[in-house]
Design a protein around this motif. Structure first.
Motif, PDB file in Angstrom:
ATOM      1  N   THR A 114     109.623  38.612  73.068  1.00 12.26           N
ATOM      2  CA  THR A 114     110.185  38.021  71.856  1.00 12.26           C
ATOM      3  C   THR A 114     109.633  36.611  71.689  1.00 12.26           C
ATOM      4  O   THR A 114     109.731  35.780  72.603  1.00 12.26           O
ATOM      5  CB  THR A 114     111.717  37.970  71.918  1.00 12.26           C
ATOM      6  N   GLN A 137     100.002  34.182  63.802  1.00  6.47           N
ATOM      7  CA  GLN A 137      99.585  35.583  63.911  1.00  6.47           C
ATOM      8  C   GLN A 137      98.747  35.822  65.161  1.00  6.47           C
ATOM      9  O   GLN A 137      98.834  36.886  65.780  1.00  6.47           O
ATOM     10  CB  GLN A 137      98.803  36.006  62.663  1.00  6.47           C
ATOM     11  N   ILE A 140     101.039  36.603  68.096  1.00  7.90           N
ATOM     12  CA  ILE A 140     101.549  37.979  68.071  1.00  7.90           C
ATOM     13  C   ILE A 140     100.438  38.955  68.443  1.00  7.90           C
ATOM     14  O   ILE A 140     100.641  39.889  69.223  1.00  7.90           O
ATOM     15  CB  ILE A 140     102.111  38.304  66.670  1.00  7.90           C
ATOM     16  N   ILE A 157     105.756  46.271  66.581  1.00  2.00           N
ATOM     17  CA  ILE A 157     106.137  44.909  66.210  1.00  2.00           C
ATOM     18  C   ILE A 157     107.219  45.026  65.151  1.00  2.00           C
ATOM     19  O   ILE A 157     107.013  45.690  64.125  1.00  2.00           O
ATOM     20  CB  ILE A 157     104.946  44.106  65.664  1.00  2.00           C
ATOM     21  N   GLN A 158     108.364  44.423  65.407  1.00  6.33           N
ATOM     22  CA  GLN A 158     109.512  44.538  64.508  1.00  6.33           C
ATOM     23  C   GLN A 158     109.848  46.013  64.241  1.00  6.33           C
ATOM     24  O   GLN A 158     110.281  46.375  63.154  1.00  6.33           O
ATOM     25  CB  GLN A 158     109.241  43.836  63.174  1.00  6.33           C
ATOM     26  N   GLN A 174     105.979  33.376  57.391  1.00  7.51           N
ATOM     27  CA  GLN A 174     106.249  34.780  57.635  1.00  7.51           C
ATOM     28  C   GLN A 174     104.973  35.491  58.075  1.00  7.51           C
ATOM     29  O   GLN A 174     103.865  35.010  57.841  1.00  7.51           O
ATOM     30  CB  GLN A 174     106.805  35.459  56.376  1.00  7.51           C
ATOM     31  N   TYR A 182     107.823  39.696  57.514  1.00  8.17           N
ATOM     32  CA  TYR A 182     108.842  39.547  58.554  1.00  8.17           C
ATOM     33  C   TYR A 182     108.948  38.079  58.946  1.00  8.17           C
ATOM     34  O   TYR A 182     107.942  37.364  59.001  1.00  8.17           O
ATOM     35  CB  TYR A 182     108.495  40.384  59.789  1.00  8.17           C
ATOM     36  N   PRO A 184     110.531  35.186  61.905  1.00 12.62           N
ATOM     37  CA  PRO A 184     110.846  35.149  63.332  1.00 12.62           C
ATOM     38  C   PRO A 184     112.357  35.265  63.553  1.00 12.62           C
ATOM     39  O   PRO A 184     113.131  34.990  62.626  1.00 12.62           O
ATOM     40  CB  PRO A 184     110.324  33.779  63.767  1.00 12.62           C
ATOM     41  N   TYR A 186     109.988  37.332  66.451  1.00  9.78           N
ATOM     42  CA  TYR A 186     109.127  38.507  66.426  1.00  9.78           C
ATOM     43  C   TYR A 186     109.278  39.263  67.748  1.00  9.78           C
ATOM     44  O   TYR A 186     109.092  38.696  68.829  1.00  9.78           O
ATOM     45  CB  TYR A 186     107.666  38.091  66.221  1.00  9.78           C
TER      46      TYR A 186
END
Length: 250
Positions: A114, A137, A140, A157-158, A174, A182, A184, A186
């Protein structure tokens, strides 16, 4: 008594008065008929044209029926020449590719990571680059890549299943995934061997740099890594078509 062969003067006068009226009415009827027919016969021409249309449509329908029969015969011949073995091989190939393509559900032990931005108070008090205290990004993507490198059989992811064409885009504060935005925190989950996943995530250089910003005084970005006994990655159910640019012609 007058002779029966001669009409009375009154009757002759009546005929003389009625004759112009009859002529005028006949002329009016002829004019209306001419306007309505637009130069064609009101009866015979219309019936003749309708019959011609019917014949033409019937002939065209017959030609199309013949073409359909010929095409059906061609399809049947091609299917026969292909053979059951070739069809079976194609089906086996499809079945082999469906799973790695992410089109089937996967479950098993996993590791969950997370990522979250620093608090607004911490960002306002920070004297460095404000971008240091938000998730990007590439952060992630680095988690997902480390999971793939560790042999993960599925990554989400999510809750969204990642496939080979998935793009992670940062838009403002986002992240957009499969066209959906989405915010956070994440949550990234990788299904696979937890020991291998944790080892790869712990040694990845990009994630090591990210974790450096979790210890900033006043509060930095957050990092939580949790092993899971079981997790489920749903099958990808989005669009599979690729959209790409093409060169313009002169």
């Amino acid at each position: 008594m007058p002779s029966p062969s001669h009409s009375s003067p009154g009757r002759r006068r009546a005929w003389r008065a009625a004759t112009p009226v009859v002529v005028l009415l006949s002329g009016a009827l002829f004019a209306v008929s001419a306007e309505q027919s637009d130069g064609f016969d009101l009866r015979g021409g219309r019936l003749t044209d309708l019959a011609s249309v019917v014949r033409a449509e019937r002939d065209e329908a017959g030609d199309l029926t013949t073409q359909v029969a010929a095409l059906n015969a061609e399809v049947e011949a091609l299917s026969t020449s292909l053979g059951d073995r070739s069809v079976g091989r194609v089906q086996d190939e499809i079945a082999t590719l469906v799973d790695p393509a992410g089109l089937t559900e996967k479950s098993g032990p996993a590791v969950q990571v997370t990522l979250d931005d620093a608090s607004m108070e911490a960002r306002l008090a920070y004297e460095g680059d404000p971008g240091d205290l938000v998730v990007h990004q590439q952060d992630i993507q680095a988690v997902a890549n480390a999971m793939w490198n560790a042999g993960a059989v599925a990554v989400t992811i999510q809750g969204q299943r990642l496939i080979s064409t998935t793009g992670i885009k940062c838009e403002g504060n986002q992240v957009t995934l499969h066209g959906l935005p989405y915010s956070p925190p994440y949550v990234i989950v990788g299904i696979g061997d937890p020991a291998r996943l944790e080892a790869e995530l712990g040694t990845d250089p990009i994630l090591a740099t990210y974790r450096d910003y979790t210890d900033i005084p006043g509060g930095g970005v957050s990092w939580e890594m949790t092993p899971l006994e079981s997790a489920v990655a749903p099958a990808y159910d989005g669009l599979l078509d690729l959209t790409y640019a093409t060169p313009m012609t002169d």
